[in-house]
Design a protein around this motif. Structure first.
Motif, PDB file in Angstrom:
ATOM      1  N   ILE A  99      40.303  51.248 -64.885  1.00 55.94           N
ATOM      2  CA  ILE A  99      39.977  52.797 -64.203  1.00 55.94           C
ATOM      3  C   ILE A  99      40.587  53.808 -64.878  1.00 55.94           C
ATOM      4  O   ILE A  99      42.710  53.042 -65.753  1.00 55.94           O
ATOM      5  CB  ILE A  99      40.333  52.299 -62.669  1.00 55.94           C
ATOM      6  N   ALA A 100      40.387  54.796 -64.919  1.00 56.21           N
ATOM      7  CA  ALA A 100      41.171  56.125 -65.701  1.00 56.21           C
ATOM      8  C   ALA A 100      40.866  56.637 -64.624  1.00 56.21           C
ATOM      9  O   ALA A 100      42.550  56.807 -63.530  1.00 56.21           O
ATOM     10  CB  ALA A 100      40.062  56.982 -66.451  1.00 56.21           C
ATOM     11  N   GLY A 101      40.712  57.856 -64.186  1.00 56.30           N
ATOM     12  CA  GLY A 101      40.292  58.387 -63.254  1.00 56.30           C
ATOM     13  C   GLY A 101      39.959  58.403 -62.173  1.00 56.30           C
ATOM     14  O   GLY A 101      40.586  58.670 -60.312  1.00 56.30           O
ATOM     15  N   GLY A 102      39.186  56.876 -62.006  1.00 56.70           N
ATOM     16  CA  GLY A 102      38.970  56.708 -60.993  1.00 56.70           C
ATOM     17  C   GLY A 102      37.641  56.871 -60.017  1.00 56.70           C
ATOM     18  O   GLY A 102      36.561  56.735 -58.642  1.00 56.70           O
ATOM     19  N   THR A 103      37.196  58.817 -60.136  1.00 59.53           N
ATOM     20  CA  THR A 103      36.611  59.437 -59.564  1.00 59.53           C
ATOM     21  C   THR A 103      34.899  58.970 -59.841  1.00 59.53           C
ATOM     22  O   THR A 103      34.289  59.009 -58.541  1.00 59.53           O
ATOM     23  CB  THR A 103      36.102  60.633 -59.848  1.00 59.53           C
ATOM     24  N   ASP A 104      34.869  58.045 -60.827  1.00 61.51           N
ATOM     25  CA  ASP A 104      32.842  57.591 -60.855  1.00 61.51           C
ATOM     26  C   ASP A 104      33.443  55.560 -59.867  1.00 61.51           C
ATOM     27  O   ASP A 104      32.620  55.817 -59.253  1.00 61.51           O
ATOM     28  CB  ASP A 104      32.701  57.574 -62.031  1.00 61.51           C
ATOM     29  N   LEU A 105      34.212  55.460 -60.248  1.00 63.19           N
ATOM     30  CA  LEU A 105      34.296  53.775 -59.584  1.00 63.19           C
ATOM     31  C   LEU A 105      34.287  53.454 -58.523  1.00 63.19           C
ATOM     32  O   LEU A 105      33.686  53.090 -58.136  1.00 63.19           O
ATOM     33  CB  LEU A 105      35.893  53.741 -61.015  1.00 63.19           C
ATOM     34  N   ILE A 106      35.294  54.174 -58.256  1.00 58.75           N
ATOM     35  CA  ILE A 106      35.093  54.640 -56.710  1.00 58.75           C
ATOM     36  C   ILE A 106      34.367  54.167 -55.938  1.00 58.75           C
ATOM     37  O   ILE A 106      33.860  52.918 -55.255  1.00 58.75           O
ATOM     38  CB  ILE A 106      36.529  54.736 -55.922  1.00 58.75           C
ATOM     39  N   PRO A 107      32.800  55.479 -56.311  1.00 60.58           N
ATOM     40  CA  PRO A 107      32.377  55.129 -55.415  1.00 60.58           C
ATOM     41  C   PRO A 107      31.288  54.259 -55.950  1.00 60.58           C
ATOM     42  O   PRO A 107      30.603  53.137 -55.060  1.00 60.58           O
ATOM     43  CB  PRO A 107      31.172  56.846 -55.326  1.00 60.58           C
ATOM     44  N   LYS A 108      31.109  53.537 -57.121  1.00 59.68           N
ATOM     45  CA  LYS A 108      30.564  52.114 -57.230  1.00 59.68           C
ATOM     46  C   LYS A 108      31.389  51.117 -56.449  1.00 59.68           C
ATOM     47  O   LYS A 108      30.856  50.372 -55.886  1.00 59.68           O
ATOM     48  CB  LYS A 108      30.647  52.028 -58.644  1.00 59.68           C
ATOM     49  N   LEU A 109      32.805  51.355 -56.798  1.00 56.87           N
ATOM     50  CA  LEU A 109      33.195  49.847 -55.966  1.00 56.87           C
ATOM     51  C   LEU A 109      32.499  49.788 -54.605  1.00 56.87           C
ATOM     52  O   LEU A 109      32.133  48.733 -53.739  1.00 56.87           O
ATOM     53  CB  LEU A 109      34.684  50.063 -55.814  1.00 56.87           C
ATOM     54  N   LYS A 110      32.582  51.185 -53.339  1.00 59.52           N
ATOM     55  CA  LYS A 110      32.263  51.429 -52.459  1.00 59.52           C
ATOM     56  C   LYS A 110      31.356  51.065 -52.151  1.00 59.52           C
ATOM     57  O   LYS A 110      30.590  50.065 -50.545  1.00 59.52           O
ATOM     58  CB  LYS A 110      32.621  52.859 -51.533  1.00 59.52           C
ATOM     59  N   ALA A 111      29.742  51.194 -52.853  1.00 59.35           N
ATOM     60  CA  ALA A 111      28.781  51.181 -52.938  1.00 59.35           C
ATOM     61  C   ALA A 111      28.294  49.013 -52.667  1.00 59.35           C
ATOM     62  O   ALA A 111      27.027  48.749 -53.008  1.00 59.35           O
ATOM     63  CB  ALA A 111      27.477  52.005 -53.659  1.00 59.35           C
TER      64      ALA A 111
END
Lengths: 814, 506
Positions: B213-225
């Motif tokens: 995780i760097a900024g998280g802006t792409d990662l977190i939607p993926k985690l949620k999905a």
């Protein structure tokens, strides 16, 4: 009736016969809930937590149309942490819908019973100790479906071969509405110009910022308490009672702060029912909160419509006849569609004097998320067509668009058969004023000359512009609106007055106002407090407010829709306040032994002989006297309002005109709205700052409707389900604006007020469409106006000339 | 698996036990009872959940709670001085009618607060830009803009709220270097190692169960999905590694962007804006102010979306990507990095540590042109970068044209480049090149634009990009001694122990 002279926003006129000279009316009072909201302390439904609270999620249909063969919940029920699963088998078989007056229109169950009718239709609910567990359980429910043919477009849905969405009907048309007066066919035959056009308008989301949420609690004695993000607490109470199979008063609905509704929160919805039902099943509080994806993919929308309109004019621009046929794409259920079907026809007859008029509206089922009420309630669609055709006629007859409108404009005292009497109307003044403040005549000419000269000239300068010139053109367009101040037609079949208020006066100088009117952000709490403070001569800070709690606030008020609150609830508050005043005047009269002919007043926190503060009492003292004279019984009054003798539509109409200036990039098709000018007649603006807020919010929504917002659909599935891809305008997209209030005095409204802010969502799209036409000669007849459509339209014009405004496709000059 | 963390919110320390995938907003609302922060979309698009972390606005629905440990968090509850006295911004919102339903209000106020902390007298355009990551459906924004203008005029420092003001203006860089959960990950969890080598070792050990995780802006939607069972068990934060925080912009050595450098750092950096204006412009077009405060340039590249706005300019500049892995470090051209939508040439336990761009050539110019169909804040449907180097005679010596959003990866267009190289760039030759570029594009239709529109926009934007790059190349070349002064060539690194420039890869 005399014409009302236009007045600037600063000048105000009041009812000369009023007993006291108003002091709070027309002042920019800050909202009563402002500090609480600014501090982040205001509580919305999802902010509420109760001990032991469980969380619910909904299982939705993946099919657009299918029969439910079997639902196996056993694996989900076995999951640790799952407390309750609800399916259509578990609930009372009660059909509901807001149109109680016409039970045939009540076409929905709280959860699907035997069929699903759109992708997202609610099939089951799981309640568990946390959201993650509930979601995992959803994935364990096995539903066996038998897929059915689905239909997604109104025209195919009308075909005899179309699959039936609701088998109890013989076709997919759920509502038919006709209006006719005069002789439209003869009128058209006598017309010099007939415009015969078909327009389509699209679905958009209310996109309120607060996703729907409901929290329910059940007391073992048999009482439900439901907190919900709703704009209709009383309607919700009735619908919950009906679907749960209990008595109305066994359900208490409380409306916390609501983060916007715009029409999208005015029905009972599955999660409200399921929260209450599961609270009883589990004995614990249950909360459901929707995700934005659910809101966008499955939520209510503004009706898409296919609108065929034939309008006849004389050569001099005089309107002769209109024949309007509208197919409303209702989606899978009626929701508030019947109202939209009625109102679209009513709005079609507004603004201008149509000597003869015919309307046929049909509400058609399709396998898509249901459309329902959304700001404007049929007006944005119907008026997009009316106003576009006025602009097209002006062009073809060589008359200025403002002039042709003034020629045909409605005036105070006009009667529309079946619809209304216009009791106040500043429409002509709004046209004149909008033209004045926008520099209409000069700009229309200048932009047109520039276009004619072929000078879609590079406007940027510098080396880059020389190598890749930008071709930017400007245009100016106009659109108008009229709107209702609440509905008269009693579709809910309420057994109570339309609005009610309870006012309790205290000897400490405070007053408590109780009302079931629902502030969902528009500021009605503040306006009602202002009206009460004004009538009782108090400071708004002296008023305490309790609103939107069916156990505390007086039955009934039908809630917030159709711009009804200021006029209807405002009149109820006035009624109660006047009763309070009568008692206070009685006490004052007794105390000073006043001559019966004296005029008394409540003013500056006192009750006194008019103009004689020495012969008066502080408000609280006067209340104490009343109370003493009744041996302790408190001073409480109830006020009511039900419109009577006002036709079947509304007690009062607002009017207005909007002018848009746009810049179009001929290479990219992108439209930049440069500025909007608005002149509107909302009666007497009680709180001009609040009115402006409504106006600017309307422009925001109208701008989104015209240019940015739409659903990408594929076989009934919504593809753009985030705010990344469903674009509402940002702070960078909003044009600057200028507005003027045309002040009229609406006799039916409190202190002369009528609707403000909902109708204003209508003129923006036709004004922008006309401005784009003025800039490019591309006429958009299928909203929204996208860059792709503009480029395609320009290509068409390049190869075939401007086809929309000339015979034979567009108009027919006979 | 829960992890105990300590969060500092509005100057109060809270110890909470959180699951790995809990977002900051849910901890604020559910565990700490700070319900002033609202959830309007859960995807970072609406701004209702805006809070400040170390003085910068972020959408707290895209921040993992574990990543917020050790940082200064400020919510709307930290704005007001007391229950009876609102903050001047809040007061202005009330008085100017900037509040209707109130649901966007707390997030708006936090964006306004951040804006006024940085700039005491913003222009109207700056206010609108500062609020462009906060959606409002009621007011039409104008009264909100007015309220911010009024608050800016209010005497008294806007930063004077109850939360500590000292940390408000901390720049880019590795966050706290001490404390926090730097735990070995027996059964999974979050860890933020201090070196790149440790990251690679953890990645290799986790065997595919870890994400960076760097900024998280792409990662977190993926985690949620993802289904709860399918979520990674190990999350490795990069925020404590000093070398990743470097942003160096120098006329002699070029531009170096570390893996933790945020889009806003690049977009706002005076040196980047002077030497590589199109790189700054591209970074400033991505998302909203909040997203740019969180998202990193390298994250934007690693996500490998065909429409990533930062890719075309960096490709046109022939950027080099530095990669670290279990077997050591390597470098490759950015052009070799992209493999397809969402796919890169990174190995399983490799990370990108930095990217480097050569110093601008004399008489060179770069432009980034992008187009979305709707509104000003949007994902670009088409983005075009062009770089031009002029010969002494003014003809085109070298050109790069890169198209974004019209193929599985950003596309370089050699056929159009060949046409231009050696030619004098006039409107006619630019038009022909634009035509050739459009032939090379392979767009798809989606909710953002159709094939036809994308192709047409390629033509328009290639012409515009070439024209602007050409104009920039013709103008005086960028220079450190220009009126903007020395600072534009400065180096920034928030970490005083890690002088900028050190630790650079060979």
């Amino acid at each position: 009736m005399t014409r009302i002279e236009p007045r600037d926003v600063i000048s105000r006129r009041y009812d000369a016969g009023a007993a006291t000279e108003p002091t709070l009316i027309g002042r920019d009072l800050p909202r009563v809930d402002g500090p609480d909201k600014a501090a982040g302390a205001a509580l919305y439904t999802d902010d509420l937590r109760l001990p032991g609270m469980l969380h619910g999620r909904l299982l939705r249909s993946p099919h657009a149309h299918a029969r439910i063969v079997n639902i196996d919940t056993s694996r989900a029920a076995a999951l640790n942490g799952v407390r309750c699963i609800i399916t259509g088998r578990d609930i009372p078989l009660v059909r509901f819908g807001n149109w109680r007056l016409m039970p045939d229109t009540q076409d929905q169950h709280a959860l699907c019973i035997d069929k699903v009718r759109y992708i997202g239709d609610e099939v089951a609910a799981v309640v568990a100790i946390d959201v993650d567990t509930a979601e995992e359980a959803l994935s364990l429910i096995k539903v066996e479906y038998e897929s059915l043919d689905a239909v997604f477009e109104v025209l195919s849905s009308l075909s005899p071969e179309a699959p039936l969405l609701h088998e109890e009907l013989s076709d997919n048309v759920s509502v038919n509405r006709r209006i006719e007066y005069g002789d439209p066919e003869q009128g058209l035959a006598e017309s010099d110009l007939i415009l015969d056009n078909t327009f389509t308008v699209h679905a958009v989301s209310a996109a309120y910022l607060e996703p729907c949420s409901a929290l329910a609690r059940y007391e073992p004695g048999g009482r439900f308490t439901v907190w919900s993000s709703t704009q209709v607490p009383y309607i919700l109470q009735c619908m919950l009672a009906a679907t749960l199979g209990v008595r109305e008063n066994d359900v208490r609905v409380i409306k916390p702060a609501v983060g916007g509704g715009f029409g999208g929160k005015m029905e009972l919805r599955a999660w409200e029912f399921c929260a209450a039902f599961a609270a009883r099943e589990t004995g614990r509080p249950v909360k459901f909160t929707l995700s934005r994806e659910e809101e966008l993919a499955y939520g209510r929308r503004r009706h898409p419509m296919t609108i065929h309109s034939r309008v006849g004019f004389r050569k001099d621009g005089t309107l002769v006849a209109k024949d309007l046929e509208i197919l409303l794409d209702g989606g899978a259920y009626n929701a508030m569609g019947p109202t939209a079907t009625f109102l679209s026809g009513n709005f079609g007859a507004m603004l201008y004097r149509y000597p003869s008029y015919r309307y046929w509206g049909r509400h058609v089922y399709t396998n898509k998320p249901p459309a329902s009420a959304m700001r404007g309630f049929g007006a944005p669609q119907s008026l997009f067509v009316s106003e576009s055709q006025m602009n097209m006629a002006a062009k073809q007859l060589g008359i200025d668009p403002i002039e042709i409108r003034i020629k045909n404009a409605m005036r105070t005292g006009d009667v529309i058969p079946d619809v209304a009497t216009i009791s106040s109307c500043g429409f002509i003044e709004s046209l004149e004023k909008a033209a004045e403040i926008s520099g209409w005549h000069e700009k229309r000419r200048a932009f047109r000359d520039k276009l004619a000269a072929g000078s879609a000239a590079p406007t940027a300068s510098g080396a880059a512009a020389a190598l890749a010139p930008r071709r930017l053109v400007r245009g100016l367009g106009v659109g108008c609106y009229s709107f209702i101040s609440g509905g008269v037609f009693n579709w809910f079949n309420t057994q109570y007055p339309f609005s009610a208020a309870e006012v309790r006066a205290f000897s400490d100088g405070t007053v408590h106002l109780l009302t079931m009117a629902a502030d969902i952000g528009q500021g009605s709490d503040s306006v009602l407090v202002q009206i009460l403070a004004e009538e009782l001569g108090l400071d708004p800070g002296d008023i305490r407010l309790t609103a939107g709690d069916t156990a505390m606030t007086p039955q009934a008020d039908l809630g917030t829709w159709g711009s009804r609150v200021t006029l209807m609830a405002g009149n109820a508050v006035l009624d109660a306040a006047r009763k309070i005043k009568e008692d206070l005047f009685g006490a004052l009269s007794a105390r000073f032994g006043l001559n019966v002919i004296y005029d008394l007043e409540c003013r500056d926190g006192r009750v006194q002989v008019k103009g004689r503060p020495d012969r008066g009492l502080a408000f609280g003292e006067a209340v104490a006297m009343v109370q003493k004279s009744r041996r302790g019984e408190p001073l409480i009054a109830h006020g009511y309002y039900t419109p009577r003798g006002k036709g079947l539509v509304t007690p009062a109409f607002s009017f207005g005109t909007q002018v848009a200036e746009v810049e179009v990039d001929l290479d990219t098709g992108q439209v930049q709205v440069q500025k909007m000018w608005t002149a509107h007649d909302c009666g007497v603006p009680l709180n001009p700052m609040g009115v402006e807020g409504q106006l600017e919010g309307s422009i925001h929504m109208g701008l989104g409707y015209a240019l940015y917002e739409q659903f990408a659909m594929e076989d009934g599935r919504t593809l753009n389900t985030t705010f990344l891809d469903y674009k509402i305008p940002t702070a960078l997209d909003m044009p600057t604006g200028e507005s003027v209030t045309i002040e009229t005095y609406e006799p039916e409204g409190p202190f002369g007020a009528k609707e403000a802010g909902e109708g204003l969502v209508s003129p923006t799209a036709p004004a922008i469409a006309e401005a784009v036409y003025h800039a490019t000669e591309y006429r958009c007849m299928d909203l929204p106006i996208t860059p792709e459509k503009i480029l395609a339209g320009l290509d068409e014009i390049t190869s075939h000339g401007d086809t929309t405004n000339h015979p034979p496709t567009g108009g027919n000059l006979t | 698996m829960k992890q105990a963390i300590s969060l500092r919110v509005n100057s109060d320390e809270h110890v909470v036990s959180v699951d790995l995938d809990r977002t900051l907003v849910s901890v604020l609302r559910e565990d700490l009872g700070l319900t002033g922060t609202k959830v309007g979309c859960g995807g970072g698009d609406c701004g209702a959940c805006t809070v400040l972390i170390d003085g910068r606005t972020v959408t707290s629905c895209l921040v993992l709670a574990v990543e917020a440990e050790g940082r200064e968090i400020m919510t709307v509850e930290g704005l007001a001085r007391s229950g009876t006295e609102l903050h001047p911004i809040q007061q202005a919102f009330v008085e100017k009618g900037a509040i209707q339903c109130g649901f966007c209000t707390p997030g708006m106020e936090m964006s306004a607060y951040s804006l006024l902390s940085r700039d005491r007298r913003p222009t109207e355009a700056e206010i609108r830009m500062g609020l462009s990551g906060n959606l409002c459906r009621c007011t039409g924004y104008n009264k909100i803009v007015e309220a911010v203008e009024v608050a800016a005029m209010t005497r008294g420092e806007p930063a004077g709220a109850s939360a500590s003001a000292g940390s408000l203006l901390s720049g880019a860089g590795a966050e706290d270097h001490e404390g926090g959960p730097v735990s070995p990950l027996a059964g999974g969890g979050y860890t933020a190692p201090a070196t790149v080598e440790e990251v690679c070792r953890l990645l290799a050990d986790a065997n595919g169960n870890a994400v960076l995780i760097a900024g998280g802006t792409d990662l977190i939607p993926k985690l949620k999905a993802a289904a709860p069972q399918a979520r990674p068990t190990v999350i490795i934060g990069l925020r404590r590694i000093p070398e990743l925080a470097e942003l160096v912009c120098d006329i002699t050595t070029g531009l170096r962007i570390g893996a933790m450098v945020r889009l806003a750092d690049v977009g706002d950096h005076p040196g980047v804006r002077a030497l590589y204006p199109a790189v700054a412009e591209a970074a400033a077009t991505i998302g909203t102010p909040q997203i740019r405060n969180m998202g990193t340039v390298i994250g934007n590249l690693c996500n490998a979306a065909p429409s990533a706005d930062s890719a075309p300019v960096l490709l046109a500049l022939d950027a080099v990507v530095h990669v670290a892995g279990p077997t050591g470090r390597r470098s490759l051209r950015l052009a070799e990095f992209f493999r397809g939508p969402g796919a890169t040439s990174l190995g399983p336990a490799e990370i990108v540590t930095a990217l480097e761009v050569p110093p601008p050539a004399p008489r060179s110019g770069l432009s980034y042109q992008h187009m979305s169909q709707r509104g000003r804040v949007d994902i670009s449907a088409v983005g075009v970068a062009a770089s031009v180097i002029l010969a002494d005679d003014g003809s085109c010596k070298q050109v790069r044209i890169v198209l974004g959003g019209v193929g599985p990866t950003p596309l370089q267009v050699p056929s159009a480049e060949t046409l231009l190289e050696g030619a004098a760039l006039d409107a006619e030759v630019i038009d022909s090149a634009a035509e050739v570029a459009a032939d090379a594009a392979r767009p798809i239709s989606d909710v953002r634009a159709s094939v036809g529109y994308r192709l047409r926009m390629v033509r328009v934007l290639v012409a515009r990009a070439l024209a602007e790059a050409m104009a920039r190349a013709s103008a005086d070349g960028p220079s450190c001694s220009s009126s903007t002064g020395e600072s534009i060539c400065g180096e920034i690194s928030a970490d005083p122990d890690s002088p900028a420039g050190e630790g650079r890869q060979p």
